[in-house]
Design a protein around this motif. Structure first.
Motif, PDB file in Angstrom:
ATOM      1  N   ARG A 141       1.000   0.745  10.087  1.00  0.00           N
ATOM      2  CA  ARG A 141       1.726  -0.336   9.411  1.00  0.00           C
ATOM      3  C   ARG A 141       0.911  -1.626   9.525  1.00  0.00           C
ATOM      4  NH1 ARG A 141       5.348   2.583  12.249  1.00  0.00           N
ATOM      5  NH2 ARG A 141       5.392   1.113  13.991  1.00  0.00           N
ATOM      6  N   VAL A 142       0.750  -2.288   8.391  1.00  0.00           N
ATOM      7  CA  VAL A 142      -0.087  -3.479   8.308  1.00  0.00           C
ATOM      8  C   VAL A 142       0.729  -4.629   7.730  1.00  0.00           C
ATOM      9  CG1 VAL A 142      -2.179  -4.484   7.309  1.00  0.00           C
ATOM     10  CG2 VAL A 142      -2.131  -2.059   7.932  1.00  0.00           C
ATOM     11  N   LEU A 143       0.564  -5.814   8.326  1.00  0.00           N
ATOM     12  CA  LEU A 143       1.166  -7.039   7.802  1.00  0.00           C
ATOM     13  C   LEU A 143       0.031  -7.996   7.448  1.00  0.00           C
ATOM     14  CD1 LEU A 143       3.540  -9.006   7.269  1.00  0.00           C
ATOM     15  CD2 LEU A 143       3.423  -9.634   9.705  1.00  0.00           C
ATOM     16  N   GLY A 144      -0.060  -8.334   6.173  1.00  0.00           N
ATOM     17  CA  GLY A 144      -1.073  -9.283   5.715  1.00  0.00           C
ATOM     18  C   GLY A 144      -0.413 -10.587   5.303  1.00  0.00           C
ATOM     19  N   ILE A 145      -0.775 -11.677   5.956  1.00  0.00           N
ATOM     20  CA  ILE A 145      -0.166 -12.977   5.696  1.00  0.00           C
ATOM     21  C   ILE A 145      -1.164 -13.855   4.951  1.00  0.00           C
ATOM     22  CG2 ILE A 145       0.867 -15.031   6.736  1.00  0.00           C
ATOM     23  CD1 ILE A 145       1.632 -13.298   9.125  1.00  0.00           C
ATOM     24  N   GLY A 146      -0.723 -14.425   3.831  1.00  0.00           N
ATOM     25  CA  GLY A 146      -1.622 -15.242   3.024  1.00  0.00           C
ATOM     26  C   GLY A 146      -2.727 -14.398   2.433  1.00  0.00           C
ATOM     27  N   SER A 147      -2.364 -13.341   1.733  1.00  0.00           N
ATOM     28  CA  SER A 147      -3.341 -12.339   1.325  1.00  0.00           C
ATOM     29  C   SER A 147      -4.109 -12.687   0.055  1.00  0.00           C
ATOM     30  CB  SER A 147      -2.635 -10.988   1.140  1.00  0.00           C
ATOM     31  OG  SER A 147      -2.168 -10.510   2.384  1.00  0.00           O
ATOM     32  N   GLY A 148      -3.777 -13.797  -0.584  1.00  0.00           N
ATOM     33  CA  GLY A 148      -4.507 -14.175  -1.787  1.00  0.00           C
ATOM     34  C   GLY A 148      -4.389 -13.120  -2.853  1.00  0.00           C
ATOM     35  N   GLN A 149      -5.506 -12.835  -3.545  1.00  0.00           N
ATOM     36  CA  GLN A 149      -5.458 -11.842  -4.619  1.00  0.00           C
ATOM     37  C   GLN A 149      -5.855 -10.455  -4.144  1.00  0.00           C
ATOM     38  OE1 GLN A 149      -7.921 -13.763  -7.494  1.00  0.00           O
ATOM     39  NE2 GLN A 149      -9.832 -13.223  -6.452  1.00  0.00           N
ATOM     40  N   GLY A 150      -5.971 -10.262  -2.831  1.00  0.00           N
ATOM     41  CA  GLY A 150      -6.075  -8.930  -2.272  1.00  0.00           C
ATOM     42  C   GLY A 150      -7.465  -8.365  -2.089  1.00  0.00           C
ATOM     43  N   GLU A 151      -8.508  -9.113  -2.407  1.00  0.00           N
ATOM     44  CA  GLU A 151      -9.859  -8.562  -2.298  1.00  0.00           C
ATOM     45  C   GLU A 151     -10.201  -8.187  -0.854  1.00  0.00           C
ATOM     46  OE1 GLU A 151     -11.835  -7.587  -4.500  1.00  0.00           O
ATOM     47  OE2 GLU A 151     -11.229  -8.546  -6.357  1.00  0.00           O
ATOM     48  N   SER A 152      -9.940  -9.094   0.086  1.00  0.00           N
ATOM     49  CA  SER A 152     -10.239  -8.786   1.486  1.00  0.00           C
ATOM     50  C   SER A 152      -9.300  -7.708   2.015  1.00  0.00           C
ATOM     51  CB  SER A 152     -10.119 -10.049   2.341  1.00  0.00           C
ATOM     52  OG  SER A 152     -11.105 -10.986   1.977  1.00  0.00           O
ATOM     53  N   ASP A 153      -8.032  -7.763   1.605  1.00  0.00           N
ATOM     54  CA  ASP A 153      -7.068  -6.758   2.054  1.00  0.00           C
ATOM     55  C   ASP A 153      -7.497  -5.357   1.625  1.00  0.00           C
ATOM     56  OD1 ASP A 153      -5.810  -9.314   2.118  1.00  0.00           O
ATOM     57  OD2 ASP A 153      -3.875  -8.328   2.304  1.00  0.00           O
ATOM     58  N   ARG A 154      -8.030  -5.257   0.417  1.00  0.00           N
ATOM     59  CA  ARG A 154      -8.443  -3.941  -0.084  1.00  0.00           C
ATOM     60  C   ARG A 154      -9.493  -3.320   0.827  1.00  0.00           C
ATOM     61  NH1 ARG A 154     -10.866  -3.220  -6.092  1.00  0.00           N
ATOM     62  NH2 ARG A 154     -12.134  -4.989  -5.395  1.00  0.00           N
ATOM     63  N   VAL A 155     -10.413  -4.131   1.339  1.00  0.00           N
ATOM     64  CA  VAL A 155     -11.443  -3.619   2.239  1.00  0.00           C
ATOM     65  C   VAL A 155     -10.808  -3.058   3.501  1.00  0.00           C
ATOM     66  CG1 VAL A 155     -13.491  -4.225   3.569  1.00  0.00           C
ATOM     67  CG2 VAL A 155     -13.127  -5.256   1.317  1.00  0.00           C
ATOM     68  N   ILE A 156      -9.846  -3.800   4.064  1.00  0.00           N
ATOM     69  CA  ILE A 156      -9.166  -3.349   5.280  1.00  0.00           C
ATOM     70  C   ILE A 156      -8.397  -2.056   5.007  1.00  0.00           C
ATOM     71  CG2 ILE A 156      -7.299  -3.913   6.883  1.00  0.00           C
ATOM     72  CD1 ILE A 156      -8.194  -6.842   6.676  1.00  0.00           C
ATOM     73  N   LEU A 157      -7.686  -2.009   3.886  1.00  0.00           N
ATOM     74  CA  LEU A 157      -6.879  -0.828   3.566  1.00  0.00           C
ATOM     75  C   LEU A 157      -7.754   0.409   3.368  1.00  0.00           C
ATOM     76  CD1 LEU A 157      -4.327  -2.493   1.141  1.00  0.00           C
ATOM     77  CD2 LEU A 157      -3.883  -1.725   3.479  1.00  0.00           C
ATOM     78  N   LYS A 158      -8.876   0.244   2.683  1.00  0.00           N
ATOM     79  CA  LYS A 158      -9.771   1.387   2.479  1.00  0.00           C
ATOM     80  C   LYS A 158     -10.335   1.880   3.806  1.00  0.00           C
ATOM     81  CE  LYS A 158     -11.280   0.632  -2.275  1.00  0.00           C
ATOM     82  NZ  LYS A 158     -12.438   0.456  -3.187  1.00  0.00           N
ATOM     83  N   ARG A 159     -10.619   0.967   4.679  1.00  0.00           N
ATOM     84  CA  ARG A 159     -11.126   1.347   6.002  1.00  0.00           C
ATOM     85  C   ARG A 159     -10.065   2.136   6.767  1.00  0.00           C
ATOM     86  NH1 ARG A 159     -15.693   1.110   9.406  1.00  0.00           N
ATOM     87  NH2 ARG A 159     -15.163   0.384  11.488  1.00  0.00           N
ATOM     88  N   LEU A 160      -8.837   1.695   6.701  1.00  0.00           N
ATOM     89  CA  LEU A 160      -7.750   2.402   7.385  1.00  0.00           C
ATOM     90  C   LEU A 160      -7.524   3.780   6.783  1.00  0.00           C
ATOM     91  CD1 LEU A 160      -5.257  -0.578   7.754  1.00  0.00           C
ATOM     92  CD2 LEU A 160      -6.431   0.587   9.619  1.00  0.00           C
ATOM     93  N   LEU A 161      -7.638   3.893   5.466  1.00  0.00           N
ATOM     94  CA  LEU A 161      -7.384   5.172   4.800  1.00  0.00           C
ATOM     95  C   LEU A 161      -8.457   6.215   5.112  1.00  0.00           C
ATOM     96  CD1 LEU A 161      -6.072   3.920   1.347  1.00  0.00           C
ATOM     97  CD2 LEU A 161      -4.770   5.199   3.063  1.00  0.00           C
ATOM     98  N   GLN A 162      -9.557   5.803   5.703  1.00  0.00           N
ATOM     99  CA  GLN A 162     -10.553   6.776   6.156  1.00  0.00           C
ATOM    100  C   GLN A 162     -10.019   7.595   7.338  1.00  0.00           C
ATOM    101  OE1 GLN A 162     -14.132   4.624   7.094  1.00  0.00           O
ATOM    102  NE2 GLN A 162     -14.379   3.830   5.019  1.00  0.00           N
ATOM    103  N   HIS A 163      -8.998   7.045   8.028  1.00  0.00           N
ATOM    104  CA  HIS A 163      -8.497   7.693   9.252  1.00  0.00           C
ATOM    105  C   HIS A 163      -7.000   7.975   9.206  1.00  0.00           C
ATOM    106  CE1 HIS A 163     -12.267   6.923  11.528  1.00  0.00           C
ATOM    107  NE2 HIS A 163     -12.351   5.920  10.680  1.00  0.00           N
ATOM    108  N   HIS A 164      -6.325   7.559   8.148  1.00  0.00           N
ATOM    109  CA  HIS A 164      -4.874   7.752   8.038  1.00  0.00           C
ATOM    110  C   HIS A 164      -4.527   8.315   6.669  1.00  0.00           C
ATOM    111  CE1 HIS A 164      -4.018   5.406  11.733  1.00  0.00           C
ATOM    112  NE2 HIS A 164      -5.053   4.689  11.348  1.00  0.00           N
ATOM    113  N   ASP A 165      -3.515   9.173   6.644  1.00  0.00           N
ATOM    114  CA  ASP A 165      -3.068   9.735   5.366  1.00  0.00           C
ATOM    115  C   ASP A 165      -2.332   8.704   4.521  1.00  0.00           C
ATOM    116  OD1 ASP A 165      -4.133  12.206   5.985  1.00  0.00           O
ATOM    117  OD2 ASP A 165      -2.289  12.885   6.968  1.00  0.00           O
ATOM    118  N   SER A 166      -1.692   7.757   5.191  1.00  0.00           N
ATOM    119  CA  SER A 166      -0.926   6.748   4.442  1.00  0.00           C
ATOM    120  C   SER A 166      -0.877   5.448   5.231  1.00  0.00           C
ATOM    121  CB  SER A 166       0.498   7.234   4.156  1.00  0.00           C
ATOM    122  OG  SER A 166       1.196   7.438   5.372  1.00  0.00           O
ATOM    123  N   VAL A 167      -0.669   4.362   4.507  1.00  0.00           N
ATOM    124  CA  VAL A 167      -0.567   3.033   5.106  1.00  0.00           C
ATOM    125  C   VAL A 167       0.611   2.305   4.470  1.00  0.00           C
ATOM    126  CG1 VAL A 167      -1.687   0.793   5.419  1.00  0.00           C
ATOM    127  CG2 VAL A 167      -3.059   2.887   5.507  1.00  0.00           C
TER     128      VAL A 167
END
Length: 292
Positions: free
Chosen positions: A56-82
């Motif tokens: 479970r991830v909480l992103g505060i002030g995420s803007g248009q999501g470019e940086s968040d996408r990098v974090i999410l893709k990294r997490l999805l390398q090790h998790h089936d879902s986020v």
């Protein structure tokens, strides 16, 4: 002069003007997409990546999501879902983030929970969900009460979870310039403005008794050539963003001081004038209850 100057309060100006300065700032970054991806991705701790089950991830002030996408893709390398809760006050930014999430099929295993709120509004209505990873990239400049915001993030963090807080350092050239500006022109308490730095946040965490480490300082280079051109609209907007002061170019004293500081502390590469900011990522790990 000082009384007229809204030093460190660009975010309190009109949303349209702030958005315009931010767009110019983004175009001035001498930072490739690949470098940005590596930088953000490297900050996700391995112990979060290796945790079993859904994350479970909480992103505060995420803007248009470019940086968040990098974090999410990294997490999805090790998790089936986020599960990703997004807290962002700008309707425009959320629309851009949603479009990005729809277009990027690699994010199909992410369940998004959109919250169009400021950090303060969100924490007033928060539920009991605990998050394994909380990130707030360059957000704590703008919250009304950074101590309360840090405390609220800590309370929503699961045991063994991490908080990532990328912030500008006062040790970088832009940070030093802002401190010099405050010394020359500031009134009242600097910490009530957006002129806050990673060192200030570390002081707040110390006061709260929350342990942290600082991950690698990272240098961001800006092409500030336009700032020195008379009647350059983009240069004026960029100077506003760098000084975090609305209409700084129309104030001779602040413009003169800022440009002279930039001139003395920048590098000329070809036809570009390059000015640098140093950023740190503060990493908080929650190991049970906070120390007294």
């Amino acid at each position: 002069m000082a009384g007229m100057l809204k030093l460190g309060r660009l975010n309190n100006d009109t949303p349209a003007h702030y958005a315009a300065t931010f767009r110019v700032f983004l175009t001035s970054l001498e930072l490739t997409e690949e470098k940005a991806r590596q930088f953000v991705g490297s900050k996700v701790p391995d112990s979060v990546l290796c945790e079993s089950g859904a994350v479970r991830v909480l992103g505060i002030g995420s803007g248009q999501g470019e940086s968040d996408r990098v974090i999410l893709k990294r997490l999805l390398q090790h998790h089936d879902s986020v599960y990703n809760r997004v807290v962002e006050p700008s309707e425009t930014m959320i629309k851009k983030y949603k479009a990005l999430a729809r277009e990027d099929t690699s994010l199909g295993a992410v369940k998004f929970d959109w919250r169009q709120q400021t950090a303060e509004e969100y924490f007033q209505t928060k539920d009991d969900t605990k998050f394994h990873l909380i990130h707030a990239s360059h957000v704590l400049y703008y919250v009304e009460d950074p101590v309360a915001t840090l405390r609220n993030m800590w309370e929503q963090l699961a045991d063994g979870g991490y908080i990532l807080l990328p912030m500008e350092s006062e040790k970088g050239d832009i940070g030093k310039m802002k401190l010099k500006m405050w010394e020359d022109f500031g009134q009242g308490d600097r910490l009530t403005t957006a002129l806050r730095f990673s060192g200030d946040i570390k002081g707040y965490l110390d006061a709260l008794g929350i342990s942290y480490i600082c991950e690698n300082a990272y240098v961001v280079s800006l092409n500030v050539t336009e700032c020195f051109k008379e009647n350059s609209e983009s240069g004026a907007l960029l100077l506003d963003f760098i000084t975090h002061t609305p209409n700084a170019s129309n104030m001779p004293e602040i413009r003169s001081m800022a440009l002279e500081y930039i001139r003395r502390n920048s590098s000329v590469i070809g036809d570009k004038t390059i000015f640098q900011s140093t950023e740190e990522t503060i990493v908080v790990l929650k190991k049970g209850a906070k120390k007294e």
